[in-house]
Structures are given as structure tokens and as C-alpha cells.
Scaffold this motif. Structure first.
Motif, PDB file in Angstrom:
ATOM      1  N   HIS A   1      79.982  86.200 -75.294  1.00  0.00           N
ATOM      2  CA  HIS A   1      78.645  86.741 -75.091  1.00  0.00           C
ATOM      3  C   HIS A   1      78.493  88.167 -75.606  1.00  0.00           C
ATOM      4  O   HIS A   1      77.402  88.729 -75.538  1.00  0.00           O
ATOM      5  N   ARG A   2      79.557  88.756 -76.120  1.00  0.00           N
ATOM      6  CA  ARG A   2      79.518  90.162 -76.538  1.00  0.00           C
ATOM      7  C   ARG A   2      78.511  90.428 -77.643  1.00  0.00           C
ATOM      8  O   ARG A   2      77.908  91.492 -77.679  1.00  0.00           O
ATOM      9  N   PHE A   3      78.309  89.486 -78.541  1.00  0.00           N
ATOM     10  CA  PHE A   3      77.404  89.740 -79.656  1.00  0.00           C
ATOM     11  C   PHE A   3      75.936  89.756 -79.220  1.00  0.00           C
ATOM     12  O   PHE A   3      75.069  90.140 -79.983  1.00  0.00           O
ATOM     13  N   PHE A   4      75.650  89.354 -77.970  1.00  0.00           N
ATOM     14  CA  PHE A   4      74.291  89.434 -77.447  1.00  0.00           C
ATOM     15  C   PHE A   4      73.921  90.859 -77.024  1.00  0.00           C
ATOM     16  O   PHE A   4      72.759  91.172 -76.850  1.00  0.00           O
ATOM     17  N   TYR A   5      74.917  91.711 -76.802  1.00  0.00           N
ATOM     18  CA  TYR A   5      74.694  93.061 -76.320  1.00  0.00           C
ATOM     19  C   TYR A   5      74.724  94.052 -77.484  1.00  0.00           C
ATOM     20  O   TYR A   5      75.425  93.842 -78.461  1.00  0.00           O
TER      21      TYR A   5
ATOM     22  N   PHE B   1      74.703 105.931 -63.792  1.00  0.00           N
ATOM     23  CA  PHE B   1      75.071 107.221 -63.245  1.00  0.00           C
ATOM     24  C   PHE B   1      74.002 108.304 -63.388  1.00  0.00           C
ATOM     25  O   PHE B   1      73.896 109.165 -62.535  1.00  0.00           O
ATOM     26  N   ARG B   2      73.203 108.257 -64.421  1.00  0.00           N
ATOM     27  CA  ARG B   2      72.163 109.276 -64.558  1.00  0.00           C
ATOM     28  C   ARG B   2      70.911 108.866 -63.791  1.00  0.00           C
ATOM     29  O   ARG B   2      70.416 109.609 -62.958  1.00  0.00           O
ATOM     30  N   ARG B   3      70.423 107.632 -64.065  1.00  0.00           N
ATOM     31  CA  ARG B   3      69.196 107.214 -63.387  1.00  0.00           C
ATOM     32  C   ARG B   3      69.445 106.847 -61.926  1.00  0.00           C
ATOM     33  O   ARG B   3      68.741 107.295 -61.028  1.00  0.00           O
ATOM     34  N   ALA B   4      70.455 106.010 -61.651  1.00  0.00           N
ATOM     35  CA  ALA B   4      70.706 105.533 -60.286  1.00  0.00           C
ATOM     36  C   ALA B   4      71.584 106.486 -59.481  1.00  0.00           C
ATOM     37  O   ALA B   4      71.798 106.265 -58.301  1.00  0.00           O
TER      38      ALA B   4
ATOM     39  N   VAL C   1      84.652  92.987 -39.545  1.00  0.00           N
ATOM     40  CA  VAL C   1      84.556  94.034 -40.564  1.00  0.00           C
ATOM     41  C   VAL C   1      85.586  93.794 -41.664  1.00  0.00           C
ATOM     42  O   VAL C   1      86.746  93.513 -41.394  1.00  0.00           O
ATOM     43  N   ARG C   2      85.100  93.871 -42.893  1.00  0.00           N
ATOM     44  CA  ARG C   2      85.966  93.780 -44.076  1.00  0.00           C
ATOM     45  C   ARG C   2      85.675  94.989 -44.951  1.00  0.00           C
ATOM     46  O   ARG C   2      84.694  95.689 -44.732  1.00  0.00           O
ATOM     47  N   THR C   3      86.512  95.211 -45.920  1.00  0.00           N
ATOM     48  CA  THR C   3      86.262  96.315 -46.843  1.00  0.00           C
ATOM     49  C   THR C   3      86.173  95.784 -48.264  1.00  0.00           C
ATOM     50  O   THR C   3      86.756  94.739 -48.588  1.00  0.00           O
ATOM     51  N   THR C   4      85.433  96.490 -49.078  1.00  0.00           N
ATOM     52  CA  THR C   4      85.332  96.151 -50.488  1.00  0.00           C
ATOM     53  C   THR C   4      85.109  97.431 -51.272  1.00  0.00           C
ATOM     54  O   THR C   4      84.474  98.356 -50.780  1.00  0.00           O
ATOM     55  N   ARG C   5      85.643  97.463 -52.468  1.00  0.00           N
ATOM     56  CA  ARG C   5      85.431  98.598 -53.355  1.00  0.00           C
ATOM     57  C   ARG C   5      84.199  98.293 -54.205  1.00  0.00           C
ATOM     58  O   ARG C   5      84.116  97.245 -54.836  1.00  0.00           O
ATOM     59  N   VAL C   6      83.264  99.206 -54.216  1.00  0.00           N
ATOM     60  CA  VAL C   6      81.993  99.009 -54.903  1.00  0.00           C
ATOM     61  C   VAL C   6      82.123  99.418 -56.365  1.00  0.00           C
ATOM     62  O   VAL C   6      82.600 100.499 -56.678  1.00  0.00           O
ATOM     63  N   VAL C   7      81.699  98.522 -57.253  1.00  0.00           N
ATOM     64  CA  VAL C   7      81.676  98.796 -58.686  1.00  0.00           C
ATOM     65  C   VAL C   7      80.270  98.482 -59.181  1.00  0.00           C
ATOM     66  O   VAL C   7      79.791  97.366 -59.038  1.00  0.00           O
ATOM     67  N   LEU C   8      79.611  99.483 -59.746  1.00  0.00           N
ATOM     68  CA  LEU C   8      78.266  99.280 -60.270  1.00  0.00           C
ATOM     69  C   LEU C   8      78.309  98.667 -61.656  1.00  0.00           C
ATOM     70  O   LEU C   8      79.215  98.942 -62.439  1.00  0.00           O
ATOM     71  N   ALA C   9      77.317  97.867 -61.941  1.00  0.00           N
ATOM     72  CA  ALA C   9      77.136  97.279 -63.269  1.00  0.00           C
ATOM     73  C   ALA C   9      75.663  97.405 -63.630  1.00  0.00           C
ATOM     74  O   ALA C   9      74.807  97.500 -62.761  1.00  0.00           O
ATOM     75  N   ALA C  10      75.385  97.415 -64.909  1.00  0.00           N
ATOM     76  CA  ALA C  10      73.997  97.402 -65.365  1.00  0.00           C
ATOM     77  C   ALA C  10      73.615  95.945 -65.603  1.00  0.00           C
ATOM     78  O   ALA C  10      74.331  95.213 -66.280  1.00  0.00           O
ATOM     79  N   ALA C  11      72.505  95.526 -65.021  1.00  0.00           N
ATOM     80  CA  ALA C  11      72.061  94.137 -65.138  1.00  0.00           C
ATOM     81  C   ALA C  11      70.653  94.096 -65.716  1.00  0.00           C
ATOM     82  O   ALA C  11      69.869  95.027 -65.542  1.00  0.00           O
ATOM     83  N   HIS C  12      70.353  92.993 -66.403  1.00  0.00           N
ATOM     84  CA  HIS C  12      69.017  92.773 -66.958  1.00  0.00           C
ATOM     85  C   HIS C  12      68.164  92.044 -65.925  1.00  0.00           C
ATOM     86  O   HIS C  12      68.557  90.980 -65.445  1.00  0.00           O
ATOM     87  N   ARG C  13      67.022  92.605 -65.593  1.00  0.00           N
ATOM     88  CA  ARG C  13      66.143  91.987 -64.593  1.00  0.00           C
ATOM     89  C   ARG C  13      65.670  90.607 -65.032  1.00  0.00           C
ATOM     90  O   ARG C  13      65.596  89.690 -64.238  1.00  0.00           O
TER      91      ARG C  13
ATOM     92  N   PRO D   1      78.113 100.205 -73.613  1.00  0.00           N
ATOM     93  CA  PRO D   1      78.810 101.015 -72.606  1.00  0.00           C
ATOM     94  C   PRO D   1      78.089 102.338 -72.306  1.00  0.00           C
ATOM     95  O   PRO D   1      77.991 102.747 -71.146  1.00  0.00           O
ATOM     96  N   GLN D   2      77.567 102.986 -73.328  1.00  0.00           N
ATOM     97  CA  GLN D   2      76.857 104.248 -73.123  1.00  0.00           C
ATOM     98  C   GLN D   2      75.509 104.013 -72.416  1.00  0.00           C
ATOM     99  O   GLN D   2      75.136 104.753 -71.506  1.00  0.00           O
ATOM    100  N   LEU D   3      74.802 102.982 -72.831  1.00  0.00           N
ATOM    101  CA  LEU D   3      73.522 102.645 -72.212  1.00  0.00           C
ATOM    102  C   LEU D   3      73.715 102.285 -70.734  1.00  0.00           C
ATOM    103  O   LEU D   3      72.959 102.733 -69.867  1.00  0.00           O
ATOM    104  N   SER D   4      74.746 101.519 -70.452  1.00  0.00           N
ATOM    105  CA  SER D   4      75.059 101.125 -69.086  1.00  0.00           C
ATOM    106  C   SER D   4      75.396 102.349 -68.237  1.00  0.00           C
ATOM    107  O   SER D   4      74.949 102.468 -67.087  1.00  0.00           O
TER     108      SER D   4
END
Length: 147
Positions: A7-11, A24-27, A79-91, A16-19
Motif C-alpha cells: 500500500h506504500r505507493f498510495f501515500y 505533533f504540531r496540530r494535535a 486495570v491494564r496498561t498500554t503505550r500510546v502511539v499516535l498515527a495520522a489517519a484519513h477520515r 512521514p513529514q506530513l504525518s
């Protein structure tokens, strides 16, 4: 979330810079759906409720502050724990549409919830294709023994 090789050729090449700009800047490093902070380990109850250490309160699956009823919820037992990782998603799920209004910064949980209908559609299509190939090459399936 990593992008599958097929699926890489769809992006766009600068994905990486846009994401990073969206996450990090907007959110400002927080999920735009529920507010979970990127890179932090958060306590959660498995149903969307999570502990916001910065605000010192529990939040629900969309980031609203909630109060847990004393004695009704066995919080310590679940209670459980999870490490949060943000991703950029298309609405709109269109990887060619990279406008700011179409991109959102989301944590893993919110990303999976957002993509659930698409994942179910792909799963159905895969199972349907496997069954059709089985019919084509193996003949009719035997009747199921669980009736």
C-alpha cells in the motif's frame, strides 16, 4: 501504524513529514478523538475508559472527564496498561486525499475503531474469496456436522 508494503505507493513520498505535522504540531501529541498522550503509558479499563495523569481524572472513550461509581466498578481488578502511539489517519479512507481537514491524529484504539468497517469489509471479502476458490477447485463443501 506501519504502512503495508503493497500500500506504500498510495501515500505521498513526504508522508512521514506530513504525518508528523498532523500528530505533533496540530494535535500537540494527543489523540484528536480521545485525548490520550503520545508516547505515554496509560492505565485503561479495556472499554475505552482511561486514566489521564495530567488531569488526575478518568476519561471515557471520547476524552470526556467521568466519575467512576464507588463500589460498582472493580477498577483495580481490571486495570491494564498500554503505550500510546499516535498515527495520522484519513477520515474518508482515501489515501490520495491529504488535505488537513481529512487527516486526524489518533491513538491505536481510535484508529482501529475508525477503520473497523473497512477491516470487516476486507475480512468478508477475503473469506468469500477463499470459499469461492474452494468451491472452484475442491467441489462443494460437505454439509456441516453442527446442526
Amino acid at each position: 501504524m506501519p504502512i503495508r508494503r503493497e500500500h506504500r505507493f498510495f501515500y505521498p513520498i513526504d508522508w512521514p513529514q506530513l504525518s508528523a505535522v498532523i500528530r505533533f504540531r496540530r494535535a500537540k501529541g494527543r489523540c484528536e478523538s480521545c485525548g490520550r498522550p503520545h508516547g505515554q503509558t496509560v492505565w485503561h479499563l479495556g472499554d475505552g475508559r482511561w486514566w489521564d495523569a495530567q488531569a488526575a481524572s478518568w476519561r471515557d472513550g471520547v476524552g470526556r472527564v467521568i466519575c467512576l461509581a464507588v463500589g460498582e466498578d472493580d477498577v483495580l481488578g481490571s486495570v491494564r496498561t498500554t503505550r500510546v502511539v499516535l498515527a495520522a489517519a484519513h477520515r474518508n479512507h482515501d489515501t490520495a486525499d491529504n488535505r488537513d481537514v481529512n487527516l486526524m491524529a489518533v491513538c491505536q484504539r481510535c484508529h482501529m475503531n475508525h477503520d473497523r468497517p473497512e477491516h470487516q469489509r476486507r475480512r468478508w471479502r477475503t473469506l468469500f474469496r477463499r470459499k469461492a476458490l474452494g468451491d472452484l477447485f475442491n467441489g462443494v463443501y460437505p454439509p456441516s456436522s453442527s446442526s
